[in-house]
Every structure is written in C-alpha cells, then in structure tokens.
Design an enzyme around this catalytic site. Structure first.
Site: not given
Length: 613
Positions: A53-54, A91, A145, A147, A238, A296-297, A314
């Site tokens: 994540d991130d 996300c 996660k 989301h 994140h 994810d990004n 992001k």
C-alpha cells in the site's frame, strides 16, 4: 524462544517447524524438518497475490533506493521484473480493477475512494476473481486491507468469493490498536475475522506482522494438494507512519523523520514477504506456486514515499502516481531472471490468474484485462496496447478546459488520462506534477523541499508525452503533434461511451460506529426500491459525453436528484469491550483521544498522517 517467535516468526513454529536465522536476516527451515506434502501436488498452481500500500516507485532496492529490501530484490531478480507496469493512483480503484478485471468506468468507481460512511461498494453483479477461482476448485483466503465497501453485508469479502477474511475494511487505521477515526466523533474498531469484529485477535499486534502470522496459519492448515488462492493486502506502507522500534535502528542516517519511519515500515514489510515465502516452502506450496507482488499506487512524498525520477505522486495521473513496483516470482516461469518491458496493467491479473487456474470468465463478461502470462513467462509480446488510466467526470474541472481545446472531440475540463502504445494523453487537472528528488528528504522538512515545482501554463488542459522516449514526462508534445492528440481524444470518447454512471453517494451518518457497538461494519438494510444510491443530477451534468446546458434552457436536466433508497436502522450489536481496548491503547501509548487520528507511537497526528485518499 518466545521472544524470537514474537519478533520474527510470529507463531509459525506453533505447528512444529523450526527455522535458522542467517546473518542477512533471512530464515530457512532446519534440515529434516520440512513437512512432506499431504497429498499429490495439484496440477493447478497456487496463486499468491501480495499487494503493498503506497509503496513508491523508487522504494525498492533494485530501483536504487537507500531502503534495504533484500527479499523483494531477490524474488524479483529470480523472477520477472515488471518495468512497464501500471496501477491506479489511489487505493479503491486499484483494488477494484484487480478483483474484477474491469476499468473503474465500468464499475462506477471512477471517482476517489470509498469513504467509511458512504453507502457504496464494489458492484454486486460483477463476478470477482475469487468467485471464479472457487468455481475452478480453489480455496480462497484474504488477509489484510479490503477497502471495497462494506455498508451492506453482501459487500463483505466473504460474500464476494473468499472462504475466509482477516483484516480491515477501511483504507487506513492505527497499526497497533486497529482503530480508525474518519472525523471527530466518528471512530471505531476495524479488525475483522470473516463477518465479525476480531476483538480477541488484535492484542496490540503490529498489523504487518499480525497479517503474516495469519498467512502462516492458513498455509500450515491447508493441504498443498488442493489449489489455493491467497490475497495478502498489507496495510504497509500507508500512513499513519508507525513501525516497531527495532526497524528504526537501521535508518538513523536518514535525517527526515517521515522518510525514516517509512523506511522502517518497508523493511518490516520486506521481512514479512520473506516469512511468507519461507512458509510456502516449509509447507509444500512453493514449487507449484505463482507469487505476484505489486504496489497499489505511487508513493506519497509527504508521507515518506519516493517516486523519483518519475513525475507526480499518489493521487495523480502522472507516471509517479500510476507506474508501480511489480514482479512475478515462480518456479513455473519458463524464463526467469528477466525484465518485462511489455505493457501490463492491474486489470490483467484477473484473466491471467484465472487462465492459470484453468478457469473461465463468465460468458459475456467484458473484461478490460488481458491474459499476459506468455509475455511474462516466455518473453512474448503483450496483447495489451493501451490503458485507460481513467475518466473522472466528478473531479474538479480544469478552469481552462473546453470542447474547443479538445478539437470538438472532448471536453478537456474533464480529468482523464490514456496510454496508447508509446503515447500518453492527459486532460483536465492531472494533479500535482512536481518531481521530488531524493535530496528533498532532508532534515528541513516538507516546507523546505527542493522539488522541481511546475506551474501550469495559462489555458493548459491537454498534455501529450512519448512515454517510451520520455518516461519522466518532461517534454509536452501536444502542440507539436495535434494529429496524435486528436486520435487519443477519439479513443477517450469511445471509452466514455461505454462508461456507467459514477457511484459516489453522500456520506450516511448511520454508518457511525457509535451506533454499532463501536465497530466499523455494515449498517444498510434494504426495505424496497432501488438498492444502490445513485449520482445526483448536478454530478451527472459533469459527465463528459454531453455538453453542459444552462439551467432552464432546452436540454438542461429537470427534476430532482434520484432519492436515496429507503433503509431501516441497523440493529444494535453487542457492546464490545471498549474500556478494555482503550486501556490497552492507553497503557502502551498508541492511541490518543478516540476523536483524533494518531500518527506514530506516542506522537500527535500530522496532516500527512491523515489519509486524504
């Protein structure tokens, strides 16, 4: 031994297996203790998808980072590095496209992310990847996660194809207490076991290690002779920026506090991937497995992430927001130790993994992804030649955009981005387009960063780049090649004709955890009428496929927005042990008042600890 299990292996040894730690920190099973497979190997490969994540594009060792990621470096070097790999800039869109194989314009999730109290989720009529894998005979488990919405019970992971779920439903939260505040007074517990709050499982455990422990338990209890799909969606890296202290010790040389904590979190994640890989080997899965690793990004520089030398961050459609770290590691690859520069997108995992599993998509399913296994495994050309990064008609319109600027083909006030072969076109407001070099992470803090700031030219709403020749997006070619601009605008227009209405309803106060025993969870109960909230008239008027009409003029929208569906109040849940949870948090210094989001352990929240997206 108890301390070793708590810090490193997180309970894996409870099933009778012991490991030896090498000097570089990796773990290996002791000789003679690797378990025998419990049944003959399945012809269908085990599918392990690990989503970070991130994680910024630069934030892996093999991209030149100062952050040590020996496990990711080794797995990537022994597999296939994806160096032309794209995800979405935030996300929910990336996760929805992975699990449906569809662009977000085809699921209604083209704007922002799903907020905690929004009555919204992944459309229930889309067959998900785990649902199709179950039909192919797979056991399906998710850890981490979600989301993708939870306002209705039908939206939960276990109702969307997973046999089990252990993790969080929201986009972020405290790594130790597993609490999340969406706004003052709207706070709750967000750790779930299947469909219920996992009050007895948190215990102050750091989420990266806790999720790894659960993965190890799943592998220890599953028969490797039966195909397994394991989706591991780590919370790291994140915000909030939190990490166990021993990882911070390795990065004392990093002056910027946020970058230092981010580096520690990433080192912990790297170690977690090492332990997952070791568990796959120890329990007989590895030789018949396909491991996919992806962010994810792009990274968020204000929260320690780095996308250098790419432009943007992001939440933007510049390369730094959508070009991701990714690789495939598997003994089943025909060509290992290679780099794939073919175009690959996160939607491609749905048809690729489903084909490996000998499954088939629903008849008539219009997937946007492609089966790219031959490109990955054999070095063949990718069937993908374009990527619709997105069309977001609800995002703030560019002040100088117009149909005229779009050659009468497209309203360039609308935020959109598309890639076709070497060319990339952006319209509207793509987001902050700075380049943030490594030197920016100094002790001076974000207010004194020496970034290459970009001021948009007056009247600018269209950009064109040759990404193959200029991956850093430094030379805008839109004025030099108007013919290419028109071709890509026509491609955007064709995509837009297939778009479904945006699903972005207003927040619902009935989603407040205080009304549900202090837990984030479903609250929406249908009594009749349309079950899904719809886009209001004002938002529909921003759809790019139509010209805007003046109020009262012919062709202007009339009437009131579609009313919200009638709902019944959710039944109150059994009161959870609020006092116990708060005492635990208070004693260990992890949580301030429940009306405020917290940052690192013992530190007050900061603006960049609060997840804006």
């Amino acid at each position: 031994m108890r301390a070793l299990a708590g810090l490193w292996v997180l309970g894996l040894f409870a099933w009778g297996h012991c490991f030896v730690e090498e000097q570089d920190g990796t773990l290996h099973p002791r000789a003679g203790l690797t378990p025998e497979p419990r049944s003959p190997a399945t012809s269908q490969p085990h599918l392990i998808f690990i989503l970070a994540d991130d994680q910024g594009f630069r934030d892996v060792g093999y991209h030149g980072s100062e952050i040590r990621t020996p496990t990711l470096d080794r797995l990537a070097a022994e597999g296939v590095k994806l160096e032309n790999y794209y995800v979405q800039p935030i996300c929910t869109p990336s996760r929805s496209q992975f699990i449906t194989g569809k662009y977000q314009i085809h699921t209604g999730l083209q704007h922002s992310v799903i907020r905690p109290t929004q009555p919204n989720c992944l459309p229930l009529d889309d067959a998900t990847l785990p649902q199709k894998l179950k039909e192919a005979g797979y056991a399906t488990h998710m850890v981490g996660k979600w989301h993708l919405g939870f306002y209705r019970t039908e939206c939960l992971p276990t109702r969307r194809g997973f046999d089990s779920f252990f993790g969080s439903l929201l986009g972020s939260g405290d790594y130790y207490t597993h609490y999340k505040c969406d706004s003052p007074g709207v706070c709750g517990y967000d750790l779930h076991e299947n469909d219920r709050a996992a009050w007895g499982h948190g215990g102050g455990a750091y989420s990266t290690q806790m999720y790894t422990q659960r993965v190890q338990r799943i592998l220890a209890s599953h028969d490797p002779g039966k195909p397994l799909f394991l989706y591991i969606a780590y919370q790291a890296v994140h915000s909030p920026l939190q990490a166990p202290g021993r990882y911070l010790e390795h990065y004392r040389s990093i002056a910027n506090a946020r970058r230092r904590r981010y580096a520690a979190m990433l080192s912990c994640l790297d170690e977690a991937v090492a332990n997952v890989t070791l568990a796959l080997k120890a329990h007989g899965f590895y030789d018949n497995s396909v491991i996919v690793y992806s962010s994810d990004n792009g990274g968020q520089p204000a929260a320690g992430g780095s996308n250098w030398p790419l432009r943007g961050r992001k939440g933007t459609y510049w390369e730094g927001g959508v070009r991701a770290v990714g690789f495939v590691h598997s003994p089943l690859l025909r060509r290992r130790g290679t780099v794939c520069r073919e175009l690959v997108h996160i939607t491609d995992w749905y048809p690729t993994l489903l084909a490996l599993a000998a499954g088939r998509p629903d008849e008539g399913a219009r997937l946007d992804g492609y089966d790219v296994w031959e490109a990955l495994s054999e070095g063949q050309r990718s069937p993908r030649v374009d990527i619709l990064h997105n069309i977001d008609p609800v995002y703030a319109r560019a002040a100088h955009g117009s149909w005229a600027a779009g050659h009468g083909i497209w309203d360039t006030a609308v935020q959109s981005a598309i890639r076709v072969r070497h060319w990339k076109l952006l319209t509207g407001n793509p987001g902050a387009g700075d380049w943030v070099p490594p030197q920016a992470f100094s002790s001076l803090g974000p207010s004194r960063w020496h970034s290459e700031c970009v001021t948009s030219s007056a009247g600018k709403s269209v950009w064109l780049f040759n990404i193959t020749a200029d991956p850093y997006e430094r030379v805008d070619l839109s004025d030099r090649y108007p013919g290419v601009v028109r071709q890509l605008l026509r491609r955007l227009s064709r995509f837009n004709r297939t778009a479904v209405p945006v699903r972005y309803p207003p927040r619902d106060p009935r989603g407040n955890p205080r009304l549900h025993g202090g837990v984030w969870g479903p609250w929406y109960h249908q009594e009749g009428g349309s079950e899904e909230p719809r886009l209001g008239t004002a938002e529909r008027e921003q759809m790019p496929g139509r010209r805007r009409a003046r109020p009262g003029s012919r062709g202007a929208p009339r009437g009131r927005p579609t009313p919200e569906p009638r709902v019944a109040p959710a039944a109150p849940t059994r009161n959870p042990p609020w006092a116990l949870a708060q005492r635990l948090a208070s004693q260990r210094g992890w949580l301030g008042p429940l009306t405020a989001h917290t940052g690192d352990r013992g530190r007050p929240a900061t603006p960049w600890d609060s997840p804006a997206r």
